[in-house]
Design an enzyme around this catalytic site. Sequence first.
Site, PDB file in Angstrom:
ATOM      1  N   SER A   1       0.791  -1.245   0.000  1.00  0.00           N
ATOM      2  CA  SER A   1       0.000   0.000   0.000  1.00  0.00           C
ATOM      3  C   SER A   1       0.814   1.282   0.000  1.00  0.00           C
ATOM      4  O   SER A   1       0.239   2.362  -0.161  1.00  0.00           O
ATOM      5  CB  SER A   1      -0.942   0.024   1.200  1.00  0.00           C
ATOM      6  OG  SER A   1      -2.070  -0.726   0.893  1.00  0.00           O
TER       7      SER A   1
ATOM      8  N   LYS B   1       0.192   3.272  -2.954  1.00  0.00           N
ATOM      9  CA  LYS B   1      -1.032   4.073  -3.104  1.00  0.00           C
ATOM     10  C   LYS B   1      -0.705   5.575  -3.106  1.00  0.00           C
ATOM     11  O   LYS B   1      -1.471   6.383  -3.625  1.00  0.00           O
ATOM     12  CB  LYS B   1      -2.035   3.731  -1.982  1.00  0.00           C
ATOM     13  CG  LYS B   1      -2.631   2.307  -2.109  1.00  0.00           C
ATOM     14  CD  LYS B   1      -3.619   1.998  -0.992  1.00  0.00           C
ATOM     15  CE  LYS B   1      -4.471   0.765  -1.205  1.00  0.00           C
ATOM     16  NZ  LYS B   1      -3.867  -0.532  -1.013  1.00  0.00           N
TER      17      LYS B   1
ATOM     18  N   TYR C   1      -4.812  -2.658 -10.179  1.00  0.00           N
ATOM     19  CA  TYR C   1      -4.640  -2.474  -8.723  1.00  0.00           C
ATOM     20  C   TYR C   1      -3.649  -3.507  -8.162  1.00  0.00           C
ATOM     21  O   TYR C   1      -2.738  -3.160  -7.398  1.00  0.00           O
ATOM     22  CB  TYR C   1      -6.006  -2.595  -8.016  1.00  0.00           C
ATOM     23  CG  TYR C   1      -5.881  -2.611  -6.514  1.00  0.00           C
ATOM     24  CD1 TYR C   1      -5.713  -1.426  -5.790  1.00  0.00           C
ATOM     25  CD2 TYR C   1      -5.881  -3.815  -5.796  1.00  0.00           C
ATOM     26  CE1 TYR C   1      -5.558  -1.439  -4.415  1.00  0.00           C
ATOM     27  CE2 TYR C   1      -5.724  -3.839  -4.423  1.00  0.00           C
ATOM     28  CZ  TYR C   1      -5.557  -2.651  -3.731  1.00  0.00           C
ATOM     29  OH  TYR C   1      -5.387  -2.674  -2.369  1.00  0.00           O
TER      30      TYR C   1
ATOM     31  N   TYR D   1      -3.832   2.740   8.150  1.00  0.00           N
ATOM     32  CA  TYR D   1      -5.047   1.951   8.359  1.00  0.00           C
ATOM     33  C   TYR D   1      -5.818   2.528   9.532  1.00  0.00           C
ATOM     34  O   TYR D   1      -5.907   3.751   9.674  1.00  0.00           O
ATOM     35  CB  TYR D   1      -4.704   0.467   8.595  1.00  0.00           C
ATOM     36  CG  TYR D   1      -3.709  -0.072   7.598  1.00  0.00           C
ATOM     37  CD1 TYR D   1      -4.012  -0.092   6.236  1.00  0.00           C
ATOM     38  CD2 TYR D   1      -2.474  -0.550   7.987  1.00  0.00           C
ATOM     39  CE1 TYR D   1      -3.110  -0.579   5.311  1.00  0.00           C
ATOM     40  CE2 TYR D   1      -1.563  -1.044   7.070  1.00  0.00           C
ATOM     41  CZ  TYR D   1      -1.878  -1.048   5.735  1.00  0.00           C
ATOM     42  OH  TYR D   1      -0.977  -1.521   4.829  1.00  0.00           O
TER      43      TYR D   1
ATOM     44  N   VAL E   1       1.396  -3.707   3.852  1.00  0.00           N
ATOM     45  CA  VAL E   1       1.397  -5.002   4.540  1.00  0.00           C
ATOM     46  C   VAL E   1       2.645  -5.849   4.231  1.00  0.00           C
ATOM     47  O   VAL E   1       2.813  -6.922   4.793  1.00  0.00           O
ATOM     48  CB  VAL E   1       0.105  -5.826   4.291  1.00  0.00           C
ATOM     49  CG1 VAL E   1      -1.107  -5.131   4.894  1.00  0.00           C
ATOM     50  CG2 VAL E   1      -0.100  -6.113   2.815  1.00  0.00           C
TER      51      VAL E   1
HETATM   52  N1  GLU Z   1      -2.525  -5.449  -1.791  1.00  0.00           N
HETATM   53  C1  GLU Z   1      -2.999  -5.312  -0.458  1.00  0.00           C
HETATM   54  C2  GLU Z   1      -4.487  -5.540  -0.362  1.00  0.00           C
HETATM   55  O1  GLU Z   1      -5.238  -5.038  -1.148  1.00  0.00           O
HETATM   56  C3  GLU Z   1      -2.614  -3.971   0.040  1.00  0.00           C
HETATM   57  C4  GLU Z   1      -2.734  -3.942   1.496  1.00  0.00           C
HETATM   58  C5  GLU Z   1      -1.847  -2.943   2.152  1.00  0.00           C
HETATM   59  O2  GLU Z   1      -0.617  -2.944   2.032  1.00  0.00           O
HETATM   60  O3  GLU Z   1      -2.456  -2.135   2.851  1.00  0.00           O
HETATM   61  O4  GLU Z   1      -4.944  -6.240   0.476  1.00  0.00           O
END
Ligand code: GLU
Length: 304
Positions: free
Chosen positions: A63, A66, A188, A240, A258
């Site tokens: 993430s 992102k 994604y 998060y 993650v």
């Molecule tokens: N590819 C992970 C998911 O969609 C990203 C999660 C993350 O790193 O927050 O679950």
Amino acid sequence: MKYKELITQIFEKVHSTENQGEKASYIPELAKVASENFGVHISTTDSEQFGFGDFQDKFSIQSISKVFSLALAYKLLGEDLWNRLGVEPSGTGFNSLVQLENDKGIPRNPFINAGALVIADILLSHLENPKEELLAFIRSLSANKDINYSTKIAYSEKSVGYRNIALCNFIKSFGNIENEPDKVLDFYFDICSLESTCEQLSAQFSFLANNGKTAHDNTQVLTISQSKRINALMQTCGFYDESGEFAFKVGLAGKSGVGGGIVAIHPNQYVITVWSPKLNAKGNSYRGMQFLEAFTTATQQSIF
Ligand code: GLU
């Protein structure tokens, strides 16, 4: 070298304590990474660089990516971007579906999965070769061009990506996804599969410590205001359902993934990147959080 001794000391101290938490085994490939990996790298706005531990090893940034996709979408759409998603912390898990029903398919922010899926959709609609152009954008952020997608990790996540598949289709049902969900999801998963090192991430994120300008060639990637706003979103939504705790304990803007990486930014001062794969109960790197809390406590400097 102002930070060298301090970083080495804190690293050794955190390293000598029990490595708690669990790796993100819900993505099978991530469960294979050695738990004891631990690296840190700092890059300051006055050109100091220092890395310790596994700071030159590649890992799955998940993430953290992102922020890159958001930066490119913001550059393309400007403030119109916020017609498609919000800027509020969600207070729910990163892959939660619950708020979308009430919010009519408008994700609370770009860093939860729902928001990142909308950003992926926007890039698909506005770019001719989204996958290549996003990678070229990220590569342009630093002098070191060595960042790539991992087909293995993207496939591994796709093979179990039921929750993201549900999210994307649910948002589509409200009309906030323009492209075919399969295309959005593939893009994604590719974005989440990007691999980089602590050293490279510190360089790639330098524009956010530098009012939107890259450190290596002074390109104004985003306006000063856009750069401020992305930092603000990282501060309020980057961890998060633990963003408040990160502000409380560390006091920097940042984004976790993650894969166990955390990039943290002190605007006009530095970018610091930490990687250790075991995650706490909220999905953030256990040692990464420990390290950064000790770091801002010892320096007595944070954005507050
Ligand atoms: N590819 C992970 C998911 O969609 C990203 C999660 C993350 O790193 O927050 O679950």
